[in-house]
Design a protein around this motif. Structure first.
Motif, PDB file in Angstrom:
ATOM      1  N   ALA A 274      39.725  -7.915  -6.724  1.00  0.00           N
ATOM      2  CA  ALA A 274      39.660  -9.310  -7.129  1.00  0.00           C
ATOM      3  C   ALA A 274      39.831 -10.219  -5.927  1.00  0.00           C
ATOM      4  CB  ALA A 274      40.732  -9.582  -8.172  1.00  0.00           C
ATOM      5  N   SER A 740      44.171 -14.159 -12.155  1.00  0.00           N
ATOM      6  CA  SER A 740      43.481 -15.197 -11.405  1.00  0.00           C
ATOM      7  C   SER A 740      41.976 -15.085 -11.558  1.00  0.00           C
ATOM      8  CB  SER A 740      43.862 -15.112  -9.924  1.00  0.00           C
ATOM      9  OG  SER A 740      43.521 -13.836  -9.400  1.00  0.00           O
ATOM     10  N   ALA A 741      41.458 -13.872 -11.805  1.00  0.00           N
ATOM     11  CA  ALA A 741      40.015 -13.684 -11.943  1.00  0.00           C
ATOM     12  C   ALA A 741      39.501 -14.098 -13.313  1.00  0.00           C
ATOM     13  CB  ALA A 741      39.652 -12.222 -11.673  1.00  0.00           C
ATOM     14  N   ASN A 742      40.389 -14.221 -14.288  1.00  0.00           N
ATOM     15  CA  ASN A 742      39.975 -14.579 -15.645  1.00  0.00           C
ATOM     16  C   ASN A 742      41.118 -15.324 -16.312  1.00  0.00           C
ATOM     17  OD1 ASN A 742      38.904 -14.827 -18.189  1.00  0.00           O
ATOM     18  ND2 ASN A 742      38.701 -12.623 -18.580  1.00  0.00           N
ATOM     19  N   GLU A 743      41.152 -16.638 -16.159  1.00  0.00           N
ATOM     20  CA  GLU A 743      42.284 -17.427 -16.625  1.00  0.00           C
ATOM     21  C   GLU A 743      42.343 -17.555 -18.141  1.00  0.00           C
ATOM     22  OE1 GLU A 743      42.524 -21.137 -14.611  1.00  0.00           O
ATOM     23  OE2 GLU A 743      42.859 -20.220 -12.647  1.00  0.00           O
ATOM     24  N   SER A 744      41.297 -17.145 -18.833  1.00  0.00           N
ATOM     25  CA  SER A 744      41.335 -17.169 -20.291  1.00  0.00           C
ATOM     26  C   SER A 744      41.983 -15.907 -20.858  1.00  0.00           C
ATOM     27  CB  SER A 744      39.913 -17.301 -20.852  1.00  0.00           C
ATOM     28  OG  SER A 744      39.116 -16.172 -20.474  1.00  0.00           O
ATOM     29  N   LYS A 745      42.219 -14.930 -20.004  1.00  0.00           N
ATOM     30  CA  LYS A 745      42.793 -13.661 -20.426  1.00  0.00           C
ATOM     31  C   LYS A 745      44.316 -13.701 -20.284  1.00  0.00           C
ATOM     32  CE  LYS A 745      42.601  -8.711 -19.233  1.00  0.00           C
ATOM     33  NZ  LYS A 745      42.015  -7.719 -18.303  1.00  0.00           N
ATOM     34  N   GLY A 792      41.607  -6.329 -12.588  1.00  0.00           N
ATOM     35  CA  GLY A 792      40.308  -6.114 -11.962  1.00  0.00           C
ATOM     36  C   GLY A 792      40.385  -5.710 -10.508  1.00  0.00           C
TER      37      GLY A 792
END
Length: 1000
Positions: A274, A740-745, A792
């Motif tokens: 990531a 940080s790679a998917n803030e909706s997760k 990730g």
């Protein structure tokens, strides 16, 4: 005025009668004044150069155009080429110099004759390794500039050549001095993407201060064109070679400008982890400690094309800054990102609010407070002893019609005269010290030295407070003397006969402080307020009330021991201090002001060091392969390195992510980095199982077996004890992270255990595990494979390992570097930048042994830096001891004459005087030790309520450091008693009897 004539004559007569005491008192005030001048002159030097430094900061430009500030270390937004073109097309603009800034590590290319600096704290942890998020930006900043002429005055050499690919650099004067650079030397500049040697071709003059340019607007007022800094020339038009980063530089587009950075390619998406956050700087504007290169060279060093974040603008002489502002301010504010104009007045105002100024102010006020205390005790000892000796004289003056106020006036006038003499002498001596010392010993004046009005005013406050406070009690005692007291042989000074009662009261007040810190339940805010304004003052009052008991106890317990050491009859020391308890208590308190603060500083400092020092749970080293990591095929190479125990290597999956605290927000006790934590994925069975285990952690809550099962077979985790105390989380609770790679997760881990992790802060600070943010709240352990999937992470970046005995750490790190360079030329994703090319990947080895050494070196420097002023105060207070010993000898002159007549030797009298000074020193050491231990322990306890450390309080008594202060106290007391002892020993019996009769 006529009413002051007689008291003034009496004061002068008394000083002529006892010149030694007046000289010592004046000398004490003089030294106190010099101490204030020494500290405050640095502040005056900075203030006196505000205008000069503001002009140097702007150089040959009139204004700066820059973005608004952001969080510390956050990437700075770029300025678009379209805006730069628009400014250059303005007829009132002579030149626009767009500069880019990036954080680097820089070291001097060393020759065989150079000394190795790896023994320094920074050399051990940083050296020529890339910068990391956790460590502060301590080195110079890399600045890319297309300017055809030097923005600042050249000190030596020449400006950068026009060749965009030239491996040359120009540095500021401070950088050259700090790094020991001269024109022609080499500089090794290191980033996450590359390491490039540069040749130094020039040295420029830059401002000695960095202004604080935060805030919404940079308007400095309506100064018009008169508010500009000197440009040093018209600029000669705009430079033609490239306004931004060179088009042929490596890497993709930078942040801002025409759009977001280029996304990762197919190779990147399949192989790299990531995105990682590149370390950023804390300051805005133009760096004052910089390495200047051409933009294309900056791109090569960074591994990507970095667009400008600051514009240096030169305006035509026919256009005022207000006119420029009127045209451009609205346009710049509407830009994305919003921009602001910084002119000369704004820079100067920023100089006034910079960190160096606030630090110097704090030191100045601290020095004034300490010097005022010194002045109080020195003057008080003189006046108090004078009242005791002149009791019959004051009684006779009262009998011949002098009023109580006139008697008090004599004391007040004497206090003021002594203070004024010492102040004037101190200013003269201080000016000589500043003039000569700044040239002979410049290290003592790191910020420069100027005797300005601030020094004069603060020293005046020192002597005014000292003279006023010191005269109150002696004047009150003198006013209580009655005319009939002249009939008595001697009016005894008031004695503290109830010293035991006062001691008990003092003990109760002193105990109230730790009770309120550690036992009484209350909110953090109320506890901090109570400690600052109630219990800490009670501790000080308790120490004062304890002093008589400590003096008497020292006389009864330590007195016989000192008598035996000096070969004296015990009866000669039986009432040496208690016979004049007022005098002894004052002398003990005088010494304890500096010594007590020294003891509390040392105790607090080294106690606070305990939880930050890496414990035995840590393996020998943490190795980070940055920034692209290792493939699975390369992982076995780590175990094959010579010196590494092949069966004690553990792969880790590490990511730094923000917490999701929900609607309640972060815990109040977790203010420093409380929005994120470091998740460390590992093999729980290998880490915690076995005997011995790879990580011999002490479980505070939960069990080792349950934690291993929860981590290996689910979403369990183990957290640090200090994090549990700060957050209120416990076994069974859930910690939620935002990748940080998917803030909706959302990623959740359930706490299966709480462990003690001393020293995790410094290990994460310099090892590179803080992948995104400067500060962090904790480190927790979870399953490695789960962390890989949750965040990730594709490559293997981090390894914990142990070494064989006697392994050469430098050689091992070199072999790790060879492994890292197998991936040269690969790319990685950087937050806010996009794709970055790693020309030279790095293996950063953070050895636990080196971390411990660096912490010890750094802590010693900081703690001793805080201890200098208390030690200076202690030295000044020794003059009060000299006054005390002189008064004691003077009051016992008749007694000494009788003793000499009865056969007591000269040597015995000398030893008796020295024994008294040692008794006072012993009492001061005991009092200071009690205060230092209580204050230091309570200071450590209060740290958990301040929001920056919430772990269990530790307590350590640094006996080695404390013994230095105690030895210094004893030495100063011996020196203070040297002259009175020799004078008494050399006097003949008849002269002692005559002098003693005169004082009866």
């Amino acid at each position: 005025m006529s009413s002051l004539r007689l008291p003034s004559k009496l004061v002068v007569a008394q000083m002529r009668r006892s010149p030694g005491r007046a000289i010592i008192t004046t000398l004490g005030i003089l030294v106190s004044t010099c101490a204030v001048v020494w500290v405050v002159s640095g502040y005056d030097a900075l203030v006196s150069h505000f205008d000069e430094n503001a002009g140097k900061y702007l150089g040959r430009y009139d204004i700066l155009v820059m973005t608004e500030g952001g969080p510390p270390g956050a990437p700075k937004a770029a300025i678009s080429p379209q805006l730069i073109d628009a400014l250059e097309q303005d007829a009132g603009v002579l030149e626009v110099n767009p500069i880019s800034r990036s954080r680097v590590s820089a070291t001097r290319v060393r020759t065989e004759l150079d000394e190795d600096d790896s023994g320094s704290a920074l050399g051990l942890l940083i050296g020529d390794r890339p910068p990391v998020n956790g460590a502060p930006p301590i080195g110079p900043t890399l600045v890319g500039t297309p300017a055809g002429e030097s923005p600042y005055e050249m000190v030596e050499g020449e400006w950068l050549p026009s060749d965009a690919q030239a491996t040359t650099a120009v540095v500021g004067e401070d950088v050259a001095e700090q790094m020991g650079l001269a024109v022609g030397d080499g500089i090794l500049v290191t980033t996450f993407g590359n390491q490039v040697p540069l040749k130094l071709v020039g040295i420029i003059e830059q401002a000695a201060q960095t202004p604080s340019l935060g805030g919404r607007r940079g308007r400095g007022g309506s100064g018009g064109s008169g508010g500009r800094g000197d440009r040093g020339g018209t600029g000669g038009g705009r430079p033609g070679e490239g306004r931004g980063p060179g088009g042929d530089g490596p890497g993709g587009d930078g942040p801002g400008g025409d759009g977001p950075g280029r996304q990762a390619g197919t190779e990147m998406g399949s192989r790299a982890s990531a995105a990682i956050g590149l370390p950023g700087g804390f300051s805005q504007g133009v760096p004052t400690r910089a390495i200047y290169v051409r933009p294309a060279m900056a791109d090569r060093i960074n591994g990507f094309s970095l667009k400008p974040q600051v514009l240096q603008v030169a305006i035509s002489d026919t256009v005022s800054i207000d006119q420029f502002r009127e045209v451009w301010e609205t346009k710049l504010a509407a830009n994305q990102p919003p921009l602001k104009i910084i002119d000369f007045a704004a820079v100067r105002r920023g100089m006034e609010s910079g960190r160096s100024i606030s630090g110097q102010q704090s030191q100045a006020y601290a020095a004034t407070g300490m010097a005022s205390l010194a002045a109080v005790f020195i003057i008080f000892s003189t006046l108090s002893m004078g009242v005791s000796e002149r009791a019959r004289e004051f009684a006779m003056l009262r009998a011949v019609a002098m009023t109580r106020l006139q008697i008090a006036g004599i004391i007040a006038i004497e206090s003021v005269v002594l203070a004024l003499l010492g102040w004037i002498g101190g200013l003269i001596a201080g000016s000589l010290m500043v003039l000569v010392g700044s040239r002979v010993l410049p290290g003592l004046f790191s910020s420069g030295a100027v005797l300005g009005w601030t020094s004069v005013m603060l020293t005046a406050v020192t002597v005014l407070v000292g003279a006023t406070a010191a005269a109150i009690l002696p004047a009150w005692r003198a006013m209580r003397i009655r005319p009939l007291d002249a009939m008595s042989k001697r009016t005894p000074a008031p004695q503290l006969r109830s010293w035991a009662v006062w001691g008990v009261v003092g003990l109760v007040l002193s105990v109230a402080t730790p009770v309120s810190v550690f036992m009484v339940p209350m909110s953090d805010e109320w506890r901090s307020w109570c400690y600052s304004f109630v219990t800490y003052p009670l501790l000080l009052a308790g120490m004062v009330l304890l002093t008589p008991a400590i003096v008497v106890g020292s006389e009864n317990i330590i007195g016989p021991l000192i008598s035996a050491i000096f070969g004296l009859d015990r009866r000669m020391m039986k009432t040496q201090l208690s016979s004049n308890l007022w005098r002894s208590v004052g002398a003990t308190l005088a010494l304890s002001v500096g010594l007590g603060l020294y003891a509390s500083t040392q105790t607090w400092g080294y106690s606070m060091l305990v939880p930050f020092t890496p414990g035995n749970w840590l393996p020998d080293a943490l190795v980070a392969f940055h920034p692209v990591g290792l493939s699975d095929d390369d992982v076995p190479l780590v175990s094959k390195v010579d010196g590494v125990k092949s069966d004690e290597v553990m792969r880790l999956a590490i990511e730094q992510a923000k917490f999701d605290w929900g609607d309640d927000g972060p815990p109040t006790r977790l203010r420093m980095g409380g929005d994120n934590g470091v998740v460390c994925g590992l093999d729980a069975e290998r880490a915690f199982g076995g005997d011995p285990s790879f990580l011999p952690l002490a479980f505070v809550r939960g069990t080792r077996k349950v934690a291993i099962d929860a981590i290996s077979n689910g979403n369990g985790c183990v957290i640090a004890e200090d994090f549990a105390m700060a957050s209120g989380l416990d076994v069974g609770d859930v910690v939620t992270f935002i990748p940080s790679a998917n803030e909706s997760k959302r990623v959740e881990y359930k706490i299966a255990g709480v462990v003690s992790l001393p020293g995790w802060q410094w290990v994460t600070k310099f090892s590179g595990v803080r992948r995104h943010f400067v500060r962090t709240g904790t480190i927790l352990f979870a399953d490695r494979q789960r962390v890989h999937e949750d965040f990730g992470l594709k490559r293997n970046e981090f390894f914990w390992l142990n070494f064989e005995a006697g392994t050469d750490l430098t050689q091992v790190e070199s072999e790790f570097q060879s492994i890292a360079e197998r991936n040269s030329g690969e790319t990685f994703l950087a937050t806010g930048v996009g794709e970055v090319k790693a020309y030279r990947p790095f293996a950063r080895m953070t050895a636990t042994e080196n971390v411990k050494k660096a912490i010890k070196m750094r802590a010693d420097g900081m703690i001793w830096g805080m201890s200098y002023l208390p030690l200076v105060t202690l030295a000044i207070m020794s003059l009060a001891i000299a006054n005390t010993v002189i008064a004691s000898v003077r009051s016992r002159t008749w007694e000494f004459g009788v003793m000499r007549s009865l056969g007591v030797t000269r040597s015995a009298l000398v030893r008796l005087v020295f024994a008294e000074t040692l008794l006072i020193a012993s009492a001061a050491c005991i009092l200071s030790l009690i205060f230092g231990l209580i204050a230091g322990w309570c200071g450590v306890g209060m740290a958990q309520f301040g929001g920056w450390f919430a772990g269990p309080p530790s307590f350590m008594v640094p006996w080695g450091q404390l013994s230095i202060g105690f030895a210094m106290t004893i030495a100063l007391c011996v020196i203070a008693g040297l002259w009175p002892a020799l004078k008494t020993g050399l006097a003949e019996p008849l002269r002692l009897l005559q002098a003693g009769r005169a004082t009866q």
